[in-house]
Design a protein around this motif. Sequence first.
Motif, short mmCIF file in Angstrom:
data_model
loop_
_atom_site.label_atom_id
_atom_site.label_comp_id
_atom_site.label_asym_id
_atom_site.label_seq_id
_atom_site.Cartn_x
_atom_site.Cartn_y
_atom_site.Cartn_z
N CYS A 14 0.80 -1.22 0.00
CA CYS A 14 0.00 0.00 0.00
C CYS A 14 0.84 1.27 0.00
O CYS A 14 0.28 2.38 -0.05
CB CYS A 14 -0.97 0.01 1.18
N PHE A 15 2.17 1.15 0.03
CA PHE A 15 3.03 2.33 0.03
C PHE A 15 3.87 2.37 -1.24
O PHE A 15 4.45 1.36 -1.65
CB PHE A 15 3.95 2.33 1.26
N GLU A 16 3.96 3.54 -1.84
CA GLU A 16 4.69 3.68 -3.10
C GLU A 16 6.19 3.57 -2.88
O GLU A 16 6.69 3.74 -1.76
CB GLU A 16 4.35 5.03 -3.74
N ASP A 17 6.90 3.29 -3.97
CA ASP A 17 8.35 3.17 -3.92
C ASP A 17 8.96 4.56 -4.09
O ASP A 17 9.31 4.99 -5.19
CB ASP A 17 8.83 2.23 -5.02
N SER A 18 9.05 5.28 -2.98
CA SER A 18 9.57 6.64 -2.94
C SER A 18 10.12 6.88 -1.54
O SER A 18 9.87 6.07 -0.63
CB SER A 18 8.45 7.64 -3.25
N ARG A 20 9.12 8.92 0.69
CA ARG A 20 7.96 9.00 1.58
C ARG A 20 7.35 7.62 1.81
O ARG A 20 7.00 7.26 2.94
CB ARG A 20 6.93 9.95 0.96
N GLY A 21 7.23 6.84 0.74
CA GLY A 21 6.68 5.50 0.86
C GLY A 21 7.55 4.58 1.69
O GLY A 21 7.06 3.77 2.47
N ARG A 22 8.88 4.70 1.54
CA ARG A 22 9.80 3.90 2.34
C ARG A 22 9.68 4.25 3.82
O ARG A 22 9.74 3.38 4.69
CB ARG A 22 11.25 4.14 1.88
N SER A 25 6.53 2.59 5.03
CA SER A 25 6.76 1.15 5.16
C SER A 25 7.55 0.82 6.42
O SER A 25 7.22 -0.11 7.15
CB SER A 25 7.51 0.62 3.92
N GLN A 72 -3.31 5.35 4.11
CA GLN A 72 -2.92 4.66 2.88
C GLN A 72 -3.34 3.19 2.91
O GLN A 72 -3.69 2.62 1.87
CB GLN A 72 -1.41 4.78 2.66
N TYR A 76 -5.93 1.65 0.08
CA TYR A 76 -5.49 0.51 -0.73
C TYR A 76 -6.43 -0.68 -0.56
O TYR A 76 -6.86 -1.29 -1.56
CB TYR A 76 -4.07 0.11 -0.33
N THR A 110 0.03 -6.47 2.83
CA THR A 110 -0.14 -5.27 3.64
C THR A 110 -0.27 -5.62 5.12
O THR A 110 -0.81 -4.85 5.92
CB THR A 110 -1.38 -4.45 3.20
#
Length: 205
Positions: A14-18, A20-22, A25, A72, A76, A110
């Motif tokens: 549910c978290f993008e690979d960026s 912010r997402g890291r 996570s 998030q 998702y 998730t």
Amino acid sequence: MIAHSIDDIQPIACFEDSPRGRLLSGAAYLFHKQGYAKTTVRELAQFIGIQSGSLFHHFKSKDDILAHVMEQTIIYNHARLEEAIQSSTHPEQQLKQLIKAELISITGDTGSAMAVLVYEWFALSTEKQNELLKRRNHYEDIWLNVIQKLCDDGKIQHDAFIWRRLIGGAIAWTVTWYNPNGKISMDELTQTVWEMAMNSHNQSN
């Protein structure tokens, strides 16, 4: 055993690979493994591999990080539930797909984030809870609408809200014991939960 860094854990879907997402996570993982209250900002930054102050380029506070993890996760998995009920027009089969979707969310891609949503809800500030309640209620409404149809059809003879809470609690608890690589497959577990749920009507008569 808790991983030493974010590179040692599986990505959370549910978290993008960026950056912010890291961060989200890593937060979901640590909040799940050692609890929100016991996880410090310094620990989280070290886990991600950044300076503590860098966290606040993305989020206002630790509470804000927790709220975004939950938001998030809801977004998702709300989409996942919507997809599940599109698979059939029959309430019984829709229920089965909802059970499977939530089992996958809880024990699969998730899992850490869903565990945080379930077990750390009251760690969230009241202000943040109120902001997320509308999203969470929309998620629950998908379940309740299907369950109410089954009640109207006489397939379930219990209050829809209470029935959902009992089923939801049982599904949430699987994170403590279910092994996706163990002796029972996800389809088999789904079938078991679904049969127990639907058989409750026959057992009450």
